[in-house]
Design a protein around this motif. Structure first.
Motif, mmCIF file in Angstrom:
data_model
loop_
_atom_site.group_PDB
_atom_site.id
_atom_site.type_symbol
_atom_site.label_atom_id
_atom_site.label_comp_id
_atom_site.label_asym_id
_atom_site.label_seq_id
_atom_site.Cartn_x
_atom_site.Cartn_y
_atom_site.Cartn_z
ATOM 1 N N ALA A 1 0.888 -1.158 0.000
ATOM 2 C CA ALA A 1 0.000 0.000 0.000
ATOM 3 C C ALA A 1 0.924 1.205 0.000
ATOM 4 C CB ALA A 1 -0.900 0.004 1.222
ATOM 5 N N VAL A 2 0.754 2.094 -0.971
ATOM 6 C CA VAL A 2 1.618 3.264 -1.085
ATOM 7 C C VAL A 2 0.806 4.531 -0.927
ATOM 8 C CG1 VAL A 2 3.276 2.079 -2.583
ATOM 9 C CG2 VAL A 2 1.401 3.362 -3.623
ATOM 10 N N THR A 3 1.488 5.612 -0.531
ATOM 11 C CA THR A 3 0.819 6.902 -0.448
ATOM 12 C C THR A 3 0.914 7.561 -1.815
ATOM 13 O OG1 THR A 3 2.849 7.890 0.413
ATOM 14 C CG2 THR A 3 1.213 7.219 2.031
ATOM 15 N N GLY A 4 -0.230 7.809 -2.403
ATOM 16 C CA GLY A 4 -0.297 8.422 -3.720
ATOM 17 C C GLY A 4 -1.598 8.074 -4.397
ATOM 18 N N ALA A 5 -1.967 8.872 -5.368
ATOM 19 C CA ALA A 5 -3.204 8.654 -6.118
ATOM 20 C C ALA A 5 -3.056 7.446 -7.035
ATOM 21 C CB ALA A 5 -3.547 9.888 -6.938
ATOM 22 N N GLU B 1 -4.133 6.765 -9.971
ATOM 23 C CA GLU B 1 -3.797 7.084 -11.363
ATOM 24 C C GLU B 1 -2.288 7.315 -11.528
ATOM 25 O OE1 GLU B 1 -5.138 10.746 -13.934
ATOM 26 O OE2 GLU B 1 -6.846 9.404 -13.560
ATOM 27 N N SER B 2 -1.690 8.040 -10.599
ATOM 28 C CA SER B 2 -0.249 8.300 -10.656
ATOM 29 C C SER B 2 0.552 7.028 -10.434
ATOM 30 C CB SER B 2 0.148 9.336 -9.601
ATOM 31 O OG SER B 2 -0.507 10.556 -9.849
ATOM 32 N N VAL B 3 0.114 6.210 -9.474
ATOM 33 C CA VAL B 3 0.804 4.949 -9.186
ATOM 34 C C VAL B 3 0.719 4.030 -10.404
ATOM 35 C CG1 VAL B 3 0.817 2.886 -7.729
ATOM 36 C CG2 VAL B 3 0.412 5.132 -6.704
ATOM 37 N N GLU B 4 -0.452 3.941 -11.008
ATOM 38 C CA GLU B 4 -0.609 3.074 -12.181
ATOM 39 C C GLU B 4 0.271 3.540 -13.336
ATOM 40 O OE1 GLU B 4 -3.787 0.437 -14.553
ATOM 41 O OE2 GLU B 4 -4.584 2.077 -13.343
ATOM 42 N N ALA C 1 -7.873 4.785 -0.501
ATOM 43 C CA ALA C 1 -8.445 6.040 -0.015
ATOM 44 C C ALA C 1 -8.123 7.101 -1.066
ATOM 45 C CB ALA C 1 -7.857 6.419 1.335
ATOM 46 N N PRO C 2 -9.130 7.801 -1.579
ATOM 47 C CA PRO C 2 -8.902 8.761 -2.666
ATOM 48 C C PRO C 2 -7.729 9.712 -2.415
ATOM 49 C CG PRO C 2 -11.233 8.591 -2.171
ATOM 50 C CD PRO C 2 -10.500 7.815 -1.103
ATOM 51 N N LEU C 3 -6.821 9.754 -3.380
ATOM 52 C CA LEU C 3 -5.640 10.621 -3.390
ATOM 53 C C LEU C 3 -4.637 10.348 -2.272
ATOM 54 C CD1 LEU C 3 -7.387 14.008 -4.236
ATOM 55 C CD2 LEU C 3 -6.367 12.379 -5.826
ATOM 56 N N LEU C 4 -4.897 9.366 -1.427
ATOM 57 C CA LEU C 4 -4.022 9.141 -0.290
ATOM 58 C C LEU C 4 -3.329 7.787 -0.284
ATOM 59 C CD1 LEU C 4 -6.253 10.610 2.566
ATOM 60 C CD2 LEU C 4 -4.314 11.696 1.435
ATOM 61 N N LEU C 5 -4.073 6.736 -0.542
ATOM 62 C CA LEU C 5 -3.529 5.391 -0.366
ATOM 63 C C LEU C 5 -3.965 4.501 -1.520
ATOM 64 C CD1 LEU C 5 -1.795 4.082 1.858
ATOM 65 C CD2 LEU C 5 -3.881 3.253 2.885
ATOM 66 N N THR C 6 -2.998 3.798 -2.097
ATOM 67 C CA THR C 6 -3.252 2.930 -3.241
ATOM 68 C C THR C 6 -2.601 1.577 -2.992
ATOM 69 O OG1 THR C 6 -3.307 4.815 -4.747
ATOM 70 C CG2 THR C 6 -2.883 2.666 -5.733
ATOM 71 N N ALA C 7 -3.299 0.507 -3.316
ATOM 72 C CA ALA C 7 -2.757 -0.847 -3.186
ATOM 73 C C ALA C 7 -2.211 -1.304 -4.532
ATOM 74 C CB ALA C 7 -3.830 -1.818 -2.712
ATOM 75 N N VAL C 8 -1.036 -1.926 -4.499
ATOM 76 C CA VAL C 8 -0.394 -2.513 -5.671
ATOM 77 C C VAL C 8 -0.199 -3.977 -5.319
ATOM 78 C CG1 VAL C 8 1.655 -2.474 -7.140
ATOM 79 C CG2 VAL C 8 0.851 -0.346 -6.085
ATOM 80 N N PHE C 9 -0.817 -4.893 -6.059
ATOM 81 C CA PHE C 9 -0.651 -6.292 -5.674
ATOM 82 C C PHE C 9 -0.540 -7.211 -6.874
ATOM 83 C CE2 PHE C 9 -5.228 -5.872 -5.882
ATOM 84 C CZ PHE C 9 -5.682 -7.084 -6.362
ATOM 85 N N ARG C 10 0.037 -8.381 -6.583
ATOM 86 C CA ARG C 10 0.250 -9.410 -7.585
ATOM 87 C C ARG C 10 -0.163 -10.748 -6.994
ATOM 88 N NH1 ARG C 10 2.132 -9.170 -12.531
ATOM 89 N NH2 ARG C 10 3.219 -11.048 -12.107
#
Length: 92
Positions: A55-59, A61-64, A80-89
């Protein structure tokens, strides 16, 4: 931290470790590996034999955008909008 329903464990990076993924600050690392004693068996049914991510801090769209530029096909989901994004495999 442990997310019981999905049998997933989450770990916060050590204070001051400055861990990043695709240039974004890592808030938590999570994972599941079926039959690995490090990952506690939850009451839910596993969807795959393994899964892992951050889970990273960032929007989202930007993370993708950065993940795709790096050649990653990881799943990106807004937590969480604009705050937290999950990246998973999913594992192999």
């Amino acid at each position: 931290m442990r997310i019981e329903a999905n049998s997933v464990n989450a770990f916060r990076p050590a204070h001051g470790s400055n861990l990043t993924a695709f240039g974004f600050h890592v808030y938590a690392v999570f994972g599941y590996e079926q039959h690995d004693p490090m990952f506690k068996q939850g009451s839910g049914q596993p969807t795959t034999a393994s899964a892992y991510g951050v889970a990273v801090t960032g929007a989202a769209e930007s993370v993708e955008t950065r993940a795709r530029q790096a050649g990653s096909d990881a799943v990106i989901r807004e937590v969480a909008p604009l705050l937290l994004t999950a990246v998973f495999r999913h594992g192999h």
